[in-house]
Design a protein around this motif. Structure first.
Motif, PDB file in Angstrom:
ATOM      1  N   ALA A 131      35.293  41.316  34.238  1.00  0.00           N
ATOM      2  CA  ALA A 131      35.518  40.026  33.837  1.00  0.00           C
ATOM      3  C   ALA A 131      36.626  39.752  32.580  1.00  0.00           C
ATOM      4  N   ALA A 132      36.298  40.636  31.638  1.00  0.00           N
ATOM      5  CA  ALA A 132      37.429  40.910  30.431  1.00  0.00           C
ATOM      6  C   ALA A 132      38.929  41.300  30.957  1.00  0.00           C
ATOM      7  N   LEU A 133      39.078  42.059  31.892  1.00  0.00           N
ATOM      8  CA  LEU A 133      40.228  42.246  32.370  1.00  0.00           C
ATOM      9  C   LEU A 133      41.115  41.203  32.987  1.00  0.00           C
ATOM     10  N   CYS A 134      40.124  40.536  33.952  1.00  0.00           N
ATOM     11  CA  CYS A 134      40.768  39.296  34.745  1.00  0.00           C
ATOM     12  C   CYS A 134      41.004  38.237  33.819  1.00  0.00           C
ATOM     13  N   SER A 135      40.240  37.937  32.925  1.00  0.00           N
ATOM     14  CA  SER A 135      40.511  36.786  31.832  1.00  0.00           C
ATOM     15  C   SER A 135      41.854  37.086  31.339  1.00  0.00           C
ATOM     16  N   ILE A 136      42.072  38.603  30.706  1.00  0.00           N
ATOM     17  CA  ILE A 136      43.290  38.836  30.023  1.00  0.00           C
ATOM     18  C   ILE A 136      44.536  38.683  31.033  1.00  0.00           C
ATOM     19  N   GLU A 137      44.400  39.169  32.352  1.00  0.00           N
ATOM     20  CA  GLU A 137      45.234  39.046  33.324  1.00  0.00           C
ATOM     21  C   GLU A 137      45.599  37.580  33.549  1.00  0.00           C
ATOM     22  N   ALA A 138      44.784  36.795  33.805  1.00  0.00           N
ATOM     23  CA  ALA A 138      45.207  35.421  34.329  1.00  0.00           C
ATOM     24  C   ALA A 138      45.882  34.794  33.270  1.00  0.00           C
ATOM     25  N   ALA A 139      45.532  35.008  31.580  1.00  0.00           N
ATOM     26  CA  ALA A 139      46.078  34.326  30.773  1.00  0.00           C
ATOM     27  C   ALA A 139      47.569  34.767  30.869  1.00  0.00           C
ATOM     28  N   GLY A 140      47.624  36.207  30.700  1.00  0.00           N
ATOM     29  CA  GLY A 140      49.279  36.837  30.627  1.00  0.00           C
ATOM     30  C   GLY A 140      49.924  36.036  31.816  1.00  0.00           C
ATOM     31  N   ASP A 141      49.324  35.974  33.223  1.00  0.00           N
ATOM     32  CA  ASP A 141      50.278  35.366  34.102  1.00  0.00           C
ATOM     33  C   ASP A 141      50.559  33.991  33.798  1.00  0.00           C
ATOM     34  N   LEU A 142      49.451  32.961  33.213  1.00  0.00           N
ATOM     35  CA  LEU A 142      49.954  31.819  32.704  1.00  0.00           C
ATOM     36  C   LEU A 142      50.960  31.762  31.675  1.00  0.00           C
ATOM     37  N   ASP A 143      50.889  32.638  30.818  1.00  0.00           N
ATOM     38  CA  ASP A 143      51.821  32.788  29.791  1.00  0.00           C
ATOM     39  C   ASP A 143      53.362  33.114  30.291  1.00  0.00           C
TER      40      ASP A 143
END
Length: 314
Positions: free
Chosen positions: A293-305
């Protein structure tokens, strides 16, 4: 962001399915910590995922692009989030925020009211005896916390069983179990899929107190007998849960009327078996879920950025 942002929205379903098995098989103290941390972490991750979806979808609106100095062409072509999906995510996030804020305010008021009421109880010691024929016993959080027992409950138990009762209620105070239940209720308000975890924690804090009482008195069967006799006494005397919402009692928040279903028979059955131990496999599985869950949230935030950076450059 195509898949990573959705996984935190699905993991609470897996956690809900695993809540009861974990509460039955793990050491109650460990299960309480594990379920509470999982509920809070998954609620935060799912809320973050909704926020990312809402923000990504809103970026499709030309006016928003103009305010952010982003390329509308890039946002329309490279943005994987549809506007309708963003609107749904935004509504869900708003509802979750409002529900969590209401529960937070309600629980904070409840804890403060319980502390004030505990300070106003007669006497200065830990134990307060109520002159009431209804069999009741509960622990009230406060500074310090108080243990309230009715005369009806004391009459229903012998001397050794009274010691078990006090050890159980004392465990609620020393373990600050009311904080665990408050935290998991807050998480369940933010994400209703996590409600089974709140139910499981309400059970595990009672089991935690049961195991503490068993360790103090050295007799698991005596604790099981005390829990059963307390439940029967409450039913026989027509006791109703009149204690403050933040208090925890030996029968839990809602004594079950059935002798074969509900948390009290489950607790008695658990006390009549060997104590649960610390199992590595469930711990590893829960850790893997939280890490995902943590890694997916970080990855999604990175993709949006990265999408915003690309749109800004063009």
């Amino acid at each position: 962001m195509h898949l990573a942002v959705y996984l935190p929205l699905l993991l609470p379903v897996l956690a809900a399915l695993a809540a009861r098995p974990l509460s039955n098989r793990l050491n109650p103290k460990l299960a309480t910590w594990l379920l509470t941390v999982s509920a809070v972490a998954l609620a935060a991750a799912s809320s973050a995922a909704l926020a990312l979806l809402a923000l990504a979808g809103l970026a499709r609106i030309p006016l928003v692009d103009a305010l952010g100095h982003w390329s509308t062409r890039v946002m329309q072509h490279d943005n994987p989030t549809a506007l309708w999906m963003a609107l749904i995510a935004g509504m869900l996030l708003t509802a979750a925020t409002v529900a969590a804020a209401r529960i937070f305010w309600r629980r904070a008021r409840t804890l403060l009211a319980a502390a004030a009421e505990a300070a106003c109880l007669p006497g200065t010691g830990e134990l307060v005896v109520m002159d009431d024929p209804a069999a009741e016993a509960f622990a009230m959080p406060g500074l310090p916390g108080r243990i309230v027992v009715s005369t009806g409950m004391l009459q229903a138990l012998d001397h050794a069983e009274r010691d078990v009762l006090l050890a159980h209620e004392r465990a609620h105070l020393t373990g600050r179990h009311y904080l665990f239940t408050a935290a998991v209720q807050l998480a369940a308000a933010a994400n209703p899929l996590l409600r089974p975890l709140a139910t499981a924690v309400a059970y595990t804090v009672e089991r935690w107190a049961d195991e503490h009482a068993a360790a103090v008195c050295g007799d698991r069967r005596r604790v099981a007998r005390t829990v059963g006799k307390a439940a029967l006494a409450a039913t026989r005397t027509g006791a109703r849960p009149r204690f403050p919402a933040a208090a925890l009692g030996i029968l839990g928040r809602r004594p079950a009327p059935s002798r074969t279903e509900g948390p009290v028979p489950r607790r008695v059955a658990a006390l009549l078996t060997t104590p649960p131990d610390h199992r590595a496999l469930p711990l590893a599985a829960v850790a893997a879920v939280l890490l995902a869950a943590a890694l997916c949230s970080i990855e999604a935030a990175g993709d949006l950025d990265a999408l915003f950076d690309l749109a800004h450059l063009r």
